[in-house]
Structure formats: structure tokens, C-alpha cells
Design a protein around this motif. Structure first.
Motif, PDB file in Angstrom:
ATOM      1  N   ALA A 102       3.520 -11.319  -3.513  1.00  0.00           N
ATOM      2  CA  ALA A 102       2.639 -10.844  -4.577  1.00  0.00           C
ATOM      3  C   ALA A 102       3.335 -10.917  -5.933  1.00  0.00           C
ATOM      4  CB  ALA A 102       2.202  -9.407  -4.277  1.00  0.00           C
ATOM      5  N   HIS A 103       4.612 -10.579  -5.965  1.00  0.00           N
ATOM      6  CA  HIS A 103       5.375 -10.612  -7.218  1.00  0.00           C
ATOM      7  C   HIS A 103       5.513 -12.050  -7.726  1.00  0.00           C
ATOM      8  CE1 HIS A 103       8.051  -8.938 -10.204  1.00  0.00           C
ATOM      9  NE2 HIS A 103       9.020  -9.777  -9.873  1.00  0.00           N
ATOM     10  N   TRP A 104       5.637 -13.002  -6.822  1.00  0.00           N
ATOM     11  CA  TRP A 104       5.724 -14.415  -7.216  1.00  0.00           C
ATOM     12  C   TRP A 104       4.451 -14.823  -7.960  1.00  0.00           C
ATOM     13  CZ3 TRP A 104       3.093 -18.960  -6.376  1.00  0.00           C
ATOM     14  CH2 TRP A 104       3.784 -20.150  -6.650  1.00  0.00           C
ATOM     15  N   PHE A 105       3.293 -14.452  -7.436  1.00  0.00           N
ATOM     16  CA  PHE A 105       2.033 -14.761  -8.113  1.00  0.00           C
ATOM     17  C   PHE A 105       1.932 -14.013  -9.444  1.00  0.00           C
ATOM     18  CE2 PHE A 105       0.718 -16.101  -3.836  1.00  0.00           C
ATOM     19  CZ  PHE A 105       0.054 -17.274  -4.132  1.00  0.00           C
ATOM     20  N   ARG A 114      -2.553 -12.922 -11.693  1.00  0.00           N
ATOM     21  CA  ARG A 114      -2.557 -11.478 -11.488  1.00  0.00           C
ATOM     22  C   ARG A 114      -3.503 -11.049 -10.364  1.00  0.00           C
ATOM     23  NH1 ARG A 114       0.003  -9.603 -16.228  1.00  0.00           N
ATOM     24  NH2 ARG A 114       1.619 -11.165 -16.568  1.00  0.00           N
ATOM     25  N   LEU A 115      -4.684 -11.642 -10.304  1.00  0.00           N
ATOM     26  CA  LEU A 115      -5.636 -11.239  -9.274  1.00  0.00           C
ATOM     27  C   LEU A 115      -5.100 -11.554  -7.881  1.00  0.00           C
ATOM     28  CD1 LEU A 115      -8.352 -10.084  -8.482  1.00  0.00           C
ATOM     29  CD2 LEU A 115      -9.344 -12.378  -8.767  1.00  0.00           C
ATOM     30  N   ALA A 116      -4.487 -12.726  -7.728  1.00  0.00           N
ATOM     31  CA  ALA A 116      -3.919 -13.081  -6.428  1.00  0.00           C
ATOM     32  C   ALA A 116      -2.819 -12.097  -6.038  1.00  0.00           C
ATOM     33  CB  ALA A 116      -3.379 -14.511  -6.463  1.00  0.00           C
ATOM     34  N   SER A 133      -1.076  -7.497  -2.656  1.00  0.00           N
ATOM     35  CA  SER A 133      -0.534  -6.137  -2.568  1.00  0.00           C
ATOM     36  C   SER A 133      -1.550  -5.190  -1.936  1.00  0.00           C
ATOM     37  CB  SER A 133      -0.130  -5.636  -3.958  1.00  0.00           C
ATOM     38  OG  SER A 133      -1.264  -5.427  -4.782  1.00  0.00           O
ATOM     39  N   HIS A 134      -2.832  -5.446  -2.181  1.00  0.00           N
ATOM     40  CA  HIS A 134      -3.874  -4.627  -1.562  1.00  0.00           C
ATOM     41  C   HIS A 134      -3.895  -4.836  -0.048  1.00  0.00           C
ATOM     42  CE1 HIS A 134      -7.617  -2.463  -1.124  1.00  0.00           C
ATOM     43  NE2 HIS A 134      -8.191  -3.521  -0.563  1.00  0.00           N
ATOM     44  N   LEU A 135      -3.765  -6.086   0.384  1.00  0.00           N
ATOM     45  CA  LEU A 135      -3.698  -6.358   1.821  1.00  0.00           C
ATOM     46  C   LEU A 135      -2.463  -5.692   2.440  1.00  0.00           C
ATOM     47  CD1 LEU A 135      -4.716 -10.140   1.944  1.00  0.00           C
ATOM     48  CD2 LEU A 135      -6.142  -8.143   2.472  1.00  0.00           C
ATOM     49  N   ALA A 136      -1.341  -5.737   1.719  1.00  0.00           N
ATOM     50  CA  ALA A 136      -0.122  -5.100   2.224  1.00  0.00           C
ATOM     51  C   ALA A 136      -0.316  -3.595   2.363  1.00  0.00           C
ATOM     52  CB  ALA A 136       1.043  -5.401   1.284  1.00  0.00           C
ATOM     53  N   ARG A 137      -1.019  -3.007   1.410  1.00  0.00           N
ATOM     54  CA  ARG A 137      -1.290  -1.561   1.483  1.00  0.00           C
ATOM     55  C   ARG A 137      -2.166  -1.237   2.689  1.00  0.00           C
ATOM     56  NH1 ARG A 137      -5.524   1.570  -0.462  1.00  0.00           N
ATOM     57  NH2 ARG A 137      -4.983   3.736  -0.952  1.00  0.00           N
TER      58      ARG A 137
END
Length: 255
Positions: free
Chosen positions: A42-45, A51-53, A58-62
Motif C-alpha cells: 500500500a505504501h508503494w502505491f 492514493r486510492l489504490a 490498507s482497507h483490505l489489510a484491516r
């Protein structure tokens, strides 16, 4: 680089968690590791302005781990999130190397303004379960944040803080800081490091000293009163006896 990152992170889990029995177990069963790995993606994107990606990953990870790490946050090497459920790391947070976080830890912001508003955590810091580290503050190297502490000010290096609000407890001298060691949940187990117990002990010592001083003062006052009573009694005895006749007194003529 990714393989080395994965290998050294798994090794860190194996070294610090006695429940980790194999590399494969850590890889498959540790949500903290999964959250950190997904955060790297997520940080790479996020860094490439996708930003949306980044937010979606990060939302999926949560959803998968119960750990919320904003894709804008910076996470160092060998960062361990133990148990993990409920951990929140904000957008501008910076986490150094070899940091150990327990469940329910929050690295949160206290301002609605854009810019740096989340904590910076230096290397080799342990933050105990339920601790809240809030605002644009710095947690120094080798610091320990006790479980459920609320930290709203900078924490110097080699310092352990506990309580609400978090207060430092002594561990070694300022000139010779203690050697870094692993404190489970970031909380010192030595009861003498509890600031409340230390304050109670200090008050008890002061009370004992005050009672001793009052007892000495009362004894001096009693002795002084007894001396005054004795002197007063000695002065009254001649008055009771009356004037004495001397050899030079002449007899009084009687009619």
C-alpha cells in the motif's frame, strides 16, 4: 530486498516470541506480519500518488488482520505487531527499526490540520497493549511505553513511562543509561518502578519524619513546662514560711 525484509522480520518474531515454533507458522499465522507486508504494498502505491489504490489495499489489510495502518505511514525494518487486533497507525506516523507493538496500540493525531500530526517512534521501542501515543511527539530510542499509558509529550531515550498521563519511572542514572532489554508489554515488572508506589513511599517517609519531629517538640515543651512549674514552686515556698526572727530582733514590750 523483499525477501531479505521477510526473512529478517520472521527471524525477529522467532527471537522475541516463544510461541513461534517455525518460520512457516509465523508466515501463515501471524496477522502482524501480514499487516506489515500488505502495508509495504500500500505504501508503494501511496508514494507514487496512487492514493486510492493504497487506501484500498490498507482497507483490505484491516479487514483481514484487524490492524489499521495508513498507507502514508512509514514503517521501519523488523517492526513486530504482536496479537495485533485494534492497532491503529496514522498517516504521518514514523516507526523506526526493531519496534515492538502490542494489540490496541494507537499512534494517533491530535490535530485536524494537514502536515505532521502523528508520533515518531525511534528504534528499539516497545509500546504495551492499549497504549495511546498521541500528537506530533517523539519517542526516543529504547523507550518503553507501559500498557494502557496515554502519552502526549516527548519521551526521552532509555526511559520507561506508565500511567495516565504517562509519567517516567527511574531506571538507571542519566549519565549511565540502562542497557536495552525486552520488557513484555512495555511494562516494568519491578514494583519499585511504579511511580504511584514511589510517591506513596515518599509521603510515608515524610509523615514518619514529621511525627518524629512533633514528638521531639512535644517532649521539649513538656520538659520546659515542668522546669517552669518547679521554679515557680520553689519561689512560693519562702512566701508560705513567712519572715524569720533573727538574733538582733528585740523583744516586744507587753503592757
Amino acid at each position: 530486498m523483499s525477501r531479505m525484509f521477510l526473512r529478517e522480520t520472521i527471524r525477529a518474531y522467532r527471537q522475541r516470541d516463544p510461541a513461534a515454533r517455525s518460520d512457516l507458522e509465523v508466515l501463515l499465522c501471524y496477522p502482524g506480519l501480514h499487516a506489515v507486508l500488505l502495508h509495504r504494498v500500500a505504501h508503494w502505491f501511496w508514494q507514487r500518488r496512487l492514493r486510492l489504490a493504497g487506501r484500498f489495499i490498507s482497507h483490505l489489510a484491516r479487514m483481514a488482520t484487524g490492524i489499521e495502518i495508513h498507507p502514508g505511514a512509514t514503517i521501519g525494518r523488523r517492526c513486530m505487531i504482536d496479537h495485533g487486533m485494534g492497532v491503529v497507525i496514522g498517516e504521518t506516523a514514523v516507526v523506526g527499526d526493531d519496534v515492538y507493538l502490542y494489540h490496541q496500540v494507537t499512534l494517533g493525531g491530535t490535530s485536524s490540520e494537514r502536515g505532521k500530526r502523528h508520533p515518531s517512534v525511534a528504534n528499539n521501542v516497545i509500546i504495551g497493549a492499549g497504549a495511546k501515543v498521541l500528537g506530533n511527539i517523539l519517542i526516543g530510542e529504547n523507550a518503553r511505553i507501559g500498557a494502557n499509558a496515554v502519552v502526549v509529550a516527548d519521551v526521552p531515550a532509555n526511559t520507561t513511562v506508565v500511567g495516565i498521563p504517562a509519567r517516567p519511572v527511574e531506571r538507571g542514572s542519566a549519565t549511565r543509561p540502562p542497557k536495552p532489554r525486552f520488557d513484555p508489554y512495555g511494562t516494568p515488572c519491578d514494583p519499585c518502578l511504579d511511580p504511584l508506589l514511589g510517591e506513596i513511599e515518599r509521603l510515608r517517609t515524610e509523615l514518619t519524619d514529621l511525627e518524629a519531629r512533633m514528638a521531639r517538640a512535644e517532649r521539649r515543651e513538656t520538659e520546659h513546662a515542668e522546669r517552669r512549674e518547679t521554679e515557680h514552686a520553689e519561689r512560693r515556698e519562702p512566701d508560705r514560711a513567712g519572715p524569720r526572727e533573727t538574733d538582733h530582733d528585740e523583744p516586744v514590750a507587753r503592757g
